[in-house]
Design an enzyme around this catalytic site. Structure first.
Site, PDB file in Angstrom:
ATOM      1  CB  SER A 144      -0.899   0.012   1.240  1.00  0.00           C
ATOM      2  OG  SER A 144      -1.563   1.253   1.375  1.00  0.00           O
ATOM      3  CE1 TYR A 157      -3.884  -1.622   5.735  1.00  0.00           C
ATOM      4  CE2 TYR A 157      -3.235   0.542   4.927  1.00  0.00           C
ATOM      5  CZ  TYR A 157      -3.631  -0.757   4.689  1.00  0.00           C
ATOM      6  OH  TYR A 157      -3.774  -1.195   3.397  1.00  0.00           O
TER       7      TYR A 157
END
Length: 251
Positions: A144, A157
């Protein structure tokens, strides 16, 4: 080689209900893929995912898989490779977590880290070893852009994805020259069930767009893929934003 030109005949999706994983499977089935393994926790959603791919003409099998149960990875994932060569493994599982809650709940925060990083390290090494043993194949890892520089708004995250990204890059270097290709995919904000209800970030994308980028990256034998491609330049700039200013960013 069975997976020549980025058109695998067989595919293993770790995270069998992942929207990106299923979009990728559909795209590859339309080209050349005939056998698909969906690895995930047994559920009606996993069964429905398998049925949807069977309707496209693929032979689809499901296998119980839990990212957090690392002690079972070698046995359960290794067994898949005894059934025949796997041309491509897509590591597509992960959890977003809830930053506001997780900051005050260390157990929940650790669960995010264990799923996104520890579980991925375990499953990634098991599959990489199996791919190397068969002498060919691609391991595609969904990272990501959040891992490029963890923001105040999602550093739990983001840090887990940063670890995953570094691991996958290192694994790719370790496997260079073995016949196994490792590709790291860095999507931006993906409009999906996982992000439903969240404010949409700039340059948002879709599971289908990520799947298209994965297919193109496989054909090009890319090592890193950004989705959309413009994020590469954006994140190059973001990495150099002074920290006092960066911590104020909300997008």
């Amino acid at each position: 080689m069975k997976d020549a030109f980025g058109a695998p005949q067989s595919l293993l999706v770790l995270g069998g209900t992942s929207e990106i994983g299923l979009a990728t499977a559909r795209r590859l089935i339309a080209r050349r893929t005939r056998t698909v393994w969906l690895a995930g926790r047994p559920s009606p959603a996993l069964t429905a995912a398998a049925d949807s791919l069977r309707a496209l003409g693929a032979e689809v099998r499901t296998v119980p898989f839990d990212a957090l149960d690392t002690e079972s990875h070698e046995e359960r994932l290794g067994k898949i490779f005894t059934e025949g060569d796997i041309d491509m493994v897509l590591l597509a599982f992960g959890v977003l977590g809830d930053q506001a809650r997780d900051e005050s709940d260390p157990v929940a925060a650790v669960r995010v880290a264990q799923t996104n990083y520890t579980g991925a390290v375990s499953a990634g090494l098991v599959c990489a070893g199996a791919l190397q043993a068969q002498g060919h194949g691609s391991l595609v890892v969904l990272s990501s852009v959040a891992g490029e520089r963890a923001r105040r708004a999602d550093f739990i995250y983001g840090s887990s994805k940063a670890g995953l990204d570094a691991f996958a890059q290192g694994l790719g270097d370790a496997l260079h020259g073995t016949g196994v290709h490792v590709m790291v995919v860095r999507p931006g904000f993906v409009r999906s069930k996982m992000t439903a209800g969240l404010a949409q970030a700039p340059l948002a994308t879709t599971p289908e767009a990520v799947a298209s980028a994965i297919e193109l990256g496989l054909r090009r034998r890319s090592e890193t893929v950004w989705v959309p491609g413009a994020l590469r330049m954006v994140m190059t700039a973001v990495r150099h934003v002074p920290r006092p200013l960066f911590r104020r960013l909300t997008v």
